[in-house]
Design an enzyme around this catalytic site. Structure first.
Site, PDB file in Angstrom:
ATOM      1  N   CYS A   2       0.853  -1.191   0.000  1.00 49.98           N
ATOM      2  CA  CYS A   2       0.000   0.000   0.000  1.00 49.98           C
ATOM      3  C   CYS A   2       0.888   1.240   0.000  1.00 49.98           C
ATOM      4  CB  CYS A   2      -0.941   0.091   1.185  1.00 49.98           C
ATOM      5  SG  CYS A   2      -2.083  -1.264   1.353  1.00 49.98           S
ATOM      6  N   ARG A  27       3.980  -0.644  -4.745  1.00 52.44           N
ATOM      7  CA  ARG A  27       3.705  -1.043  -3.357  1.00 52.44           C
ATOM      8  C   ARG A  27       2.352  -1.722  -3.211  1.00 52.44           C
ATOM      9  NH1 ARG A  27       7.059   1.742   0.673  1.00 52.44           N
ATOM     10  NH2 ARG A  27       5.569   0.882   2.121  1.00 52.44           N
ATOM     11  N   TRP A  78      -3.089  -2.641  -1.482  1.00 52.72           N
ATOM     12  CA  TRP A  78      -2.839  -4.088  -1.564  1.00 52.72           C
ATOM     13  C   TRP A  78      -3.737  -4.674  -0.482  1.00 52.72           C
ATOM     14  CZ3 TRP A  78      -1.009  -8.094   1.564  1.00 52.72           C
ATOM     15  CH2 TRP A  78      -0.584  -9.248   0.896  1.00 52.72           C
ATOM     16  N   ASN A 104      -2.121   2.634   5.752  1.00 54.00           N
ATOM     17  CA  ASN A 104      -1.311   1.432   5.475  1.00 54.00           C
ATOM     18  C   ASN A 104      -1.185   0.667   6.783  1.00 54.00           C
ATOM     19  OD1 ASN A 104      -0.866   2.345   2.937  1.00 54.00           O
ATOM     20  ND2 ASN A 104       1.324   2.763   3.215  1.00 54.00           N
ATOM     21  N   GLY A 105      -1.248  -0.653   6.713  1.00 51.51           N
ATOM     22  CA  GLY A 105      -1.084  -1.450   7.928  1.00 51.51           C
ATOM     23  C   GLY A 105      -2.347  -2.225   8.230  1.00 51.51           C
ATOM     24  N   GLU A 485      16.752 -18.980  -5.592  1.00 52.59           N
ATOM     25  CA  GLU A 485      16.434 -17.640  -6.081  1.00 52.59           C
ATOM     26  C   GLU A 485      15.888 -17.699  -7.517  1.00 52.59           C
ATOM     27  OE1 GLU A 485      15.909 -14.908  -4.896  1.00 52.59           O
ATOM     28  OE2 GLU A 485      16.246 -13.413  -6.445  1.00 52.59           O
ATOM     29  N   LYS A 489      12.205 -16.393  -8.634  1.00 53.81           N
ATOM     30  CA  LYS A 489      11.993 -15.385  -9.688  1.00 53.81           C
ATOM     31  C   LYS A 489      10.973 -15.895 -10.699  1.00 53.81           C
ATOM     32  CE  LYS A 489      13.219 -12.647  -8.170  1.00 53.81           C
ATOM     33  NZ  LYS A 489      13.984 -12.236  -7.010  1.00 53.81           N
ATOM     34  N   GLU A 492       7.353 -16.025  -9.203  1.00 52.96           N
ATOM     35  CA  GLU A 492       6.653 -14.779  -8.876  1.00 52.96           C
ATOM     36  C   GLU A 492       6.290 -13.951 -10.096  1.00 52.96           C
ATOM     37  OE1 GLU A 492       8.795 -11.969  -6.375  1.00 52.96           O
ATOM     38  OE2 GLU A 492      10.679 -12.734  -7.127  1.00 52.96           O
ATOM     39  N   HIS A 508      16.504 -38.083  -3.649  1.00 55.39           N
ATOM     40  CA  HIS A 508      15.768 -38.400  -2.415  1.00 55.39           C
ATOM     41  C   HIS A 508      14.282 -38.041  -2.528  1.00 55.39           C
ATOM     42  CE1 HIS A 508      19.466 -39.446  -0.444  1.00 55.39           C
ATOM     43  NE2 HIS A 508      19.994 -38.284  -0.793  1.00 55.39           N
ATOM     44  N   LYS A 607       5.580  -4.834  -3.360  1.00 60.53           N
ATOM     45  CA  LYS A 607       6.933  -4.596  -2.876  1.00 60.53           C
ATOM     46  C   LYS A 607       6.813  -4.143  -1.433  1.00 60.53           C
ATOM     47  CE  LYS A 607      11.237  -3.855  -4.577  1.00 60.53           C
ATOM     48  NZ  LYS A 607      11.926  -5.010  -5.180  1.00 60.53           N
TER      49      LYS A 607
HETATM   50  C1  F6R Z   1      11.335 -11.554  -4.349  1.00 56.41           C
HETATM   51  C2  F6R Z   1      11.106 -10.477  -3.421  1.00 56.41           C
HETATM   52  C3  F6R Z   1      10.717 -10.802  -2.023  1.00 56.41           C
HETATM   53  C4  F6R Z   1      11.527  -9.954  -1.055  1.00 56.41           C
HETATM   54  C5  F6R Z   1      11.043 -10.166   0.376  1.00 56.41           C
HETATM   55  C6  F6R Z   1      11.903  -9.396   1.368  1.00 56.41           C
HETATM   56  O1  F6R Z   1      11.723 -11.076  -5.594  1.00 56.41           O
HETATM   57  O2  F6R Z   1      11.221  -9.327  -3.771  1.00 56.41           O
HETATM   58  O3  F6R Z   1      10.868 -12.155  -1.754  1.00 56.41           O
HETATM   59  O4  F6R Z   1      12.877 -10.303  -1.185  1.00 56.41           O
HETATM   60  O5  F6R Z   1       9.723  -9.741   0.481  1.00 56.41           O
HETATM   61  O6  F6R Z   1      11.889  -8.043   1.077  1.00 56.41           O
HETATM   62  P1  F6R Z   1      12.978  -7.078   1.673  1.00 56.41           P
HETATM   63  O7  F6R Z   1      14.289  -7.438   1.081  1.00 56.41           O
HETATM   64  O8  F6R Z   1      12.530  -5.700   1.265  1.00 56.41           O
HETATM   65  O9  F6R Z   1      12.965  -7.273   3.149  1.00 56.41           O
END
Ligand code: F6R
Length: 612
Positions: A2, A27, A78, A104-105, A485, A489, A492, A508, A607
């Site tokens: 948000c 966000r 969000w 937000n929250g 990782e 990627k 997501e 296994h 994000k």
């Molecule tokens: C994946 C991604 C998330 C963040 C996670 C932690 O691409 O962006 O998995 O890595 O939410 O976020 P931060 O690093 O901001 O604490």
């Protein structure tokens, strides 16, 4: 998670709000809205409220170009409580239509508050927890918005970043923070309030970061910050170093593509001024620890989430193998509720791009409560984790706008390589070995550039496999977290199922998944684990599974076994995470493009996850 933006000043507020929300769209992007105060002459009339489900583009269409007004607030959502629709979008109004709030929250006690207010005759319009704040402020309002907000905050349990306006108080915005970031932008005859500096970078670089428990009341020419005990504070004005260009796409089709290709530069920034060739060590003054304190450290613990956790997993392997310090990386969301044993002489690193991730922040506070030092590895300067940690390392990636983290990850890796070197040089590593390590680290930006040059090969391979419904990503040692990782990627941004596994583990269990329809992407180390990895590749091939291999350039054997081969520049095995991860980022990116996904803003995500 948000986004909030508010503006008061001489300019047409609706434009500034919509433009600010566009910057904050990463966000949260399920719905958005603005509330604009009528001008002084019309004071007392209700507020103009425009809300739309969908992206900011939908809101932009709904806002009249000439909408009058010079003070207002906006929000991009969000969803946490209540489905995605226009009514649940923010801002929310009180019953009189004179008070508008954005939040937000999460308000944890909203059900009890709602029941109390309903008994008083309040009618609720939405299913959100946030609406209760507007009615609560209205309940306490007696001609002074700031006082009403302060009185209301006493009843709220949970987390909030709030901005609100009242139709009868022209030009005034009141904001409050508890667990959800809020920044004041100090302009010339104008003020802004936002959850993130990117919303205000086009207008001012002078900012004040609010702390938890603080309330701001602002007019175009002044602002006042007070704490929970109503004491007026004298906050420090910080200068934001980011340039506006850093939050533009600058010719790229999307932010993720731009951020992937920025990595040679962002890694160079993370390393800049920190490589001490004279002493074969690293200079990390931000840790703020004396030599004695550094020497006393016997074990390293990392707390993080998602991609930052993957960086921590690499970091911990380096701490062990390079610095010979026991190290483990924990998922912050697990650690917090686990009653963790905090051993003496441990140092904790909270790793977070945003510096606002609730899971990481709360885990960090739990560790601090138990008396251990927590250092931060953060990207966003002035973020909560950065401010609450005892010291740390800023990774200087610049703003990361795409929801999927890419350049922050490789900069976090760079920070861990510097840290491992620092600790190693205090223990077993010789000066000569330190200089050699630095020589390799210095080459990393060029190595990454070389890996990114495989763009066309990777695009062709991604196209070939874009029909696949499942992928396995396999790596060993330092490349195991890179496999995790790569799988994250792909999941997501393309919504294709992928599992990251340690290559030695597939026999296994996961090998049962192998079929001609399930490609396996192998990361091939160039040390003693290479042959074992090649055996694992053959096991997959023997069962009819397609194999894609990322390996050093010129690896003829791997090229002959794999169905598809992505060559990357040769480096020492210790530095292979840097050459292996860019191809995986590009692979996910091109598959997502093939499938027509929204790469920068994938479904359901946001994000900066500021809720647990
Ligand atoms: C994946 C991604 C998330 C963040 C996670 C932690 O691409 O962006 O998995 O890595 O939410 O976020 P931060 O690093 O901001 O604490």
């Amino acid at each position: 998670m948000c986004g909030i933006v508010g503006y008061t000043g001489p300019r047409q507020v609706s434009r500034i709000l919509v433009e600010g929300l566009k910057r904050l769209e990463y966000r949260g992007y399920d719905s958005a809205g603005i509330a604009v105060q009528k001008d002084v002459a019309q004071a007392g009339e209700p507020i103009t409220l425009i809300k739309k489900t969908g992206k900011i583009a939908e809101l932009r269409k709904a806002v009249p170009k000439d909408l009058p007004g010079h003070c207002g607030i906006g929000h991009t959502r969000w969803a946490t409580h209540g489905v995605v629709n226009d009514v649940n979008a923010h801002p929310h109004l009180d019953g009189s239509g004179k008070i508008a709030i954005v939040h937000n929250g999460i308000i944890e006690n909203y059900v009890a508050l709602k029941e109390m207010l309903e008994k008083e005759g309040t009618v609720f319009r939405s299913d959100t927890d946030s609406e209760v704040i507007a009615h609560l402020i209205s309940y306490h309002y007696d001609g002074d918005l700031e006082l009403a907000v302060k009185a209301s905050l006493k009843h709220l349990k949970g987390t909030y970043g709030i901005a609100c306006i009242h139709a009868d108080e022209p030009g005034r915005i009141v904001g409050a923070r508890n667990g959800s970031p809020l920044v004041i932008g100090v302009g010339d005859g104008e003020m802004l309030l936002a959850s993130d500096v990117t919303a205000m970078l086009a207008h001012t670089k002078r900012v004040v970061y609010l702390n938890d428990g603080e309330v701001v009341s602002m007019l175009p020419h002044e602002f006042k910050v007070s704490d929970g005990d109503d004491r007026v504070l004298d906050p420090k004005i910080d200068h934001v170093a980011w340039e506006l260009g850093a939050i533009e796409k600058e010719g790229y089709s999307c932010y993720m593509e731009k951020e992937i290709f920025e990595q040679p530069d962002s890694i160079a920034r993370a390393l800049s001024g920190r490589m001490d060739f004279e002493y074969g060590s690293s200079k990390l003054g931000g840790l703020d620890l004396t030599k004695k304190e550094l020497h006393a450290i016997e074990r390293v613990r990392v707390i993080a989430a998602g991609t930052s956790w993957h960086a921590g997993l690499v970091g911990c392997q380096l701490m062990e193998s390079v610095a010979r310090l026991p190290a483990t990386a924990e998922l912050a969301s697990e650690l917090r509720y686990r009653n963790p044993v905090v051993e003496p002489n441990s140092v904790y690193f909270a790793v977070s791009q945003s510096g606002e991730t609730a899971d990481t922040l709360y885990a960090m506070r739990e560790i601090q409560r138990r008396g251990s030092t927590v250092l931060g590895i953060c990207n966003v300067v002035g973020s909560t984790i950065a401010r609450e940690s005892a010291g740390g390392v800023y990774v200087h990636s610049g703003p990361e706008i795409a929801v999927a983290s890419t350049k922050a990850f490789t900069s976090q890796l760079a920070a861990f390589y510097l840290l491992a070197l620092l600790f190693a040089r205090m223990h077993d590593m010789s000066h000569h070995e330190g200089v050699e390590f630095l020589g390799r680290l210095k080459d990393v930006p060029d190595l990454v550039r070389g890996a990114l040059a495989q763009r066309d090969t990777i695009q062709a391979i991604a196209k070939k496999y874009s029909h696949a419904k499942d992928f396995l990503f396999l790596g060993r040692g330092l490349l195991y977290p890179i496999a995790l990782e790569g799988a994250l990627k792909l999941k997501e941004i393309s919504y294709v199922h992928a599992e990251g596994y340690a290559s030695g583990e597939i026999k296994h269990g996961p090998i049962a998944l192998v079929s001609p329809d399930t490609p396996s992407l192998f990361l091939v180390p160039n040390d003693y684990l290479r042959e074992k990895t090649i055996s694992n590749m053959k096991e997959i091939k023997a069962r009819g599974g397609p194999v894609i291999a990322v390996a050093d350039e010129g690896d003829e054997l791997v090229a002959s076994i794999a169905d598809d081969y992505i060559p990357v520049p040769r480096t020492h095995a210790l530095f292979q995470p840097f050459t292996m991860v860019p191809p995986l980022q590009l692979f996910a990116y091109f598959i997502a493009l093939e499938l027509g996904r929204d790469v920068d803003q994938p479904r359901n995500l946001a994000k900066s996850v500021t809720v647990e």
